[in-house]
Design a protein around this motif. Structure first.
Motif, short mmCIF file in Angstrom:
data_model
loop_
_atom_site.label_atom_id
_atom_site.label_comp_id
_atom_site.label_asym_id
_atom_site.label_seq_id
_atom_site.Cartn_x
_atom_site.Cartn_y
_atom_site.Cartn_z
N GLN A 37 42.93 38.65 50.57
CA GLN A 37 42.09 38.97 50.29
C GLN A 37 42.27 38.96 48.84
N GLY A 38 41.28 38.57 48.26
CA GLY A 38 40.66 39.21 46.91
C GLY A 38 39.42 39.22 46.42
N ALA A 39 38.81 40.04 45.23
CA ALA A 39 37.53 40.30 45.69
C ALA A 39 37.69 39.52 43.85
N ASP A 40 36.25 39.38 43.62
CA ASP A 40 35.47 40.04 42.22
C ASP A 40 36.05 39.00 40.67
N PRO A 41 36.78 37.99 40.89
CA PRO A 41 37.61 37.71 39.57
C PRO A 41 36.61 37.50 38.19
N GLN A 42 35.21 37.90 38.78
CA GLN A 42 34.07 37.51 37.75
C GLN A 42 34.32 37.35 36.50
N PHE A 43 34.61 35.60 36.66
CA PHE A 43 34.59 35.53 34.93
C PHE A 43 33.99 35.68 34.16
N GLY A 44 33.92 36.61 32.58
CA GLY A 44 33.26 36.73 32.40
C GLY A 44 33.47 38.08 31.47
N LEU A 45 33.19 39.09 33.06
CA LEU A 45 33.15 40.32 33.23
C LEU A 45 33.83 41.23 31.66
#
Length: 172
Positions: A37-45
């Protein structure tokens, strides 16, 4: 049409389990397994955070892309392989070059526009919570635009994709 009439194509969940996507050997418990389980690559943050402006900034995705690639490479090296990988949380923070975001989960067609970004919500294949019919959205992407249209399952099966959408895909 019942499942029997459809040649077993449609399946019903039993005991909170839908086994339509499992192979015969995966239907029975065979012992322990693991998943990632991976989380929040949130590109740009990362850029937005580094500049101290988390409400904007985030127009560069380089760091997050490298880290996401590193995560995939690490997972691919694992022995034995995980059963599956699930990615949760925020996928993007800012959207350079993105003009439309497509989603579901609302179980009805909806959408809007904010600062030149179209938000398109497609109704469900399954349970409908509004007036829309069970269906799918066809999205055509060209170098200049994105055109989308929602089709009921019956309409798509009987008529296919309309000529104007198909015409957009012809190379020019």
């Amino acid at each position: 049409m019942s499942a029997a009439e459809a040649g077993g194509v449609f399946r019903r969940a039993r005991g909170r389990t839908l086994d339509a996507f499992l192979s015969e050997k995966e239907r029975e418990w065979k012992g322990p397994f693991y998943f990632i389980q991976g989380a929040d690559p949130q590109f740009g943050l990362m850029k937005a955070w580094s500049t101290g402006d988390s409400d904007s900034g985030g127009d560069e995705w380089g760091q997050e892309i490298r880290l996401t690639e590193q995560a995939v490479e690490a997972i691919n090296k694992l022995k034995p392989k995980p059963k599956f990988f699930v990615l949760c949380g925020d996928l993007i923070h800012a959207m350079p070059g993105v003009t439309a975001v497509f989603s579901g989960h609302y179980h009805r067609n909806a959408g809007g526009t904010y600062q030149n970004l179209d938000m398109v919500v497609s109704s469900a294949i399954g349970c409908q919570l509004g007036q829309d019919t069970h269906g799918l959205r066809v999205v055509v992407v060209t170098a200049k635009k994105i055109v989308h249209r929602y089709y009921s399952l019956d309409e798509l099966s009987e008529k296919g994709i309309e000529a104007d959408l198909m015409g957009l895909m012809e190379e020019k």
